[in-house]
Design an enzyme around this catalytic site. Sequence first.
Site, PDB file in Angstrom:
ATOM      1  N   THR A 121      -0.084  44.063  -4.479  1.00  0.00           N
ATOM      2  CA  THR A 121      -0.248  44.799  -3.225  1.00  0.00           C
ATOM      3  C   THR A 121      -0.340  46.300  -3.445  1.00  0.00           C
ATOM      4  O   THR A 121       0.247  46.844  -4.400  1.00  0.00           O
ATOM      5  CB  THR A 121       0.953  44.512  -2.298  1.00  0.00           C
ATOM      6  OG1 THR A 121       0.895  45.376  -1.160  1.00  0.00           O
ATOM      7  CG2 THR A 121       2.280  44.760  -3.002  1.00  0.00           C
ATOM      8  N   TYR A 145       9.654  45.017  -0.493  1.00  0.00           N
ATOM      9  CA  TYR A 145       8.441  44.213  -0.676  1.00  0.00           C
ATOM     10  C   TYR A 145       7.610  44.766  -1.835  1.00  0.00           C
ATOM     11  O   TYR A 145       7.262  44.047  -2.784  1.00  0.00           O
ATOM     12  CB  TYR A 145       7.623  44.181   0.608  1.00  0.00           C
ATOM     13  CG  TYR A 145       6.237  43.617   0.414  1.00  0.00           C
ATOM     14  CD1 TYR A 145       6.063  42.284   0.054  1.00  0.00           C
ATOM     15  CD2 TYR A 145       5.099  44.406   0.582  1.00  0.00           C
ATOM     16  CE1 TYR A 145       4.781  41.760  -0.143  1.00  0.00           C
ATOM     17  CE2 TYR A 145       3.831  43.889   0.393  1.00  0.00           C
ATOM     18  CZ  TYR A 145       3.678  42.568   0.027  1.00  0.00           C
ATOM     19  OH  TYR A 145       2.419  42.048  -0.170  1.00  0.00           O
TER      20      TYR A 145
END
Length: 333
Positions: A121, A145
């Site tokens: 990501t 995250y």
Amino acid sequence: MAREGTVLVTGGAGYIGSHAVLALLDAGWKVVVIDNLTTGFAWAVDPRATLVTGNIEDEALVRGTMRDHGVVAVMHFAGSIVVPESVSDPLKYYRNNTVASRSLIESAVVSGVRHFIFSSTAATYGMPEVVPVREDMPKLPINPYGTSKLMTELMLADVAFAHPFNYCALRYFNVAGADPKGRTGQSTAGATHLIKIAVEAATGKRDHVTVFGTDYATADGTGVRDYIHVSDLADAHVKALDLLIAEPGKSHTLNCGYGHGYSVLEVLDAVDRVTNLKIERRMAERRPGDAGELVADNGAILATLPWRPQRDDLDTIVQDALAWERKLTERRG
């Protein structure tokens, strides 16, 4: 063209994973999916693939699946992806993303699986000072995250150094749209992606869209993001796998984006344009941790893979997302 061996897709019943399954099958690969169906849907897995219901940290299950299906590569999508939840429940993210990934990587090494594609990501970059963002820029994630994904990237690099194993970590920017043939799409309830939220509003499932932050240093004051069509992203995974097999001694980390961005208001304008409706917009304060602009420098992926975007058009992305949202409405009655 039939390929030798099978690809294991973890999280293949989810949004991006189910598109990767389609892309692999369409390219001639055999596919086995492991998914615990916590957020995915069994019906989203193409019937040409085999679905095994379970957790990737169940090493007996994973290793047995790798052995029984002749797995030669892993595409790893399973994990948790909601940024605010990662802040409020960090241990969930380190368990589901980092600890579970460690177990999966070990299962691959023990089973002799030599190729690994990782769903990473742009959150690994945090709040970049320079845009567009290159792969070699500082990785300073600002939430668990992003950190949980970066930790997995670091593990993969160490494992590739120690074992006959190579990997490609693909850092996604903002994934949107749906399969143009209507076979799968973003189906998770309570999604947090802007285009998904906007098409939900356009189909009457929401009465407005909240715009968080109107005072960024962008052309219209709203946040700018690089939106990549999910089918183009899935195609990048297949081409990355081909490269890993062709060059077994090399690993790669690549941004997945189009290299240009759209603001929140430009996205909502596109939804209005495609639907011929006017979605109500409610302005709100910035959310903590949101960057003003996040756009990929995609020079590396264009130079490394024979990959060229086929659906790099905002209206097309919105049209495909809207078509899927309408189909989902019919499915759910």
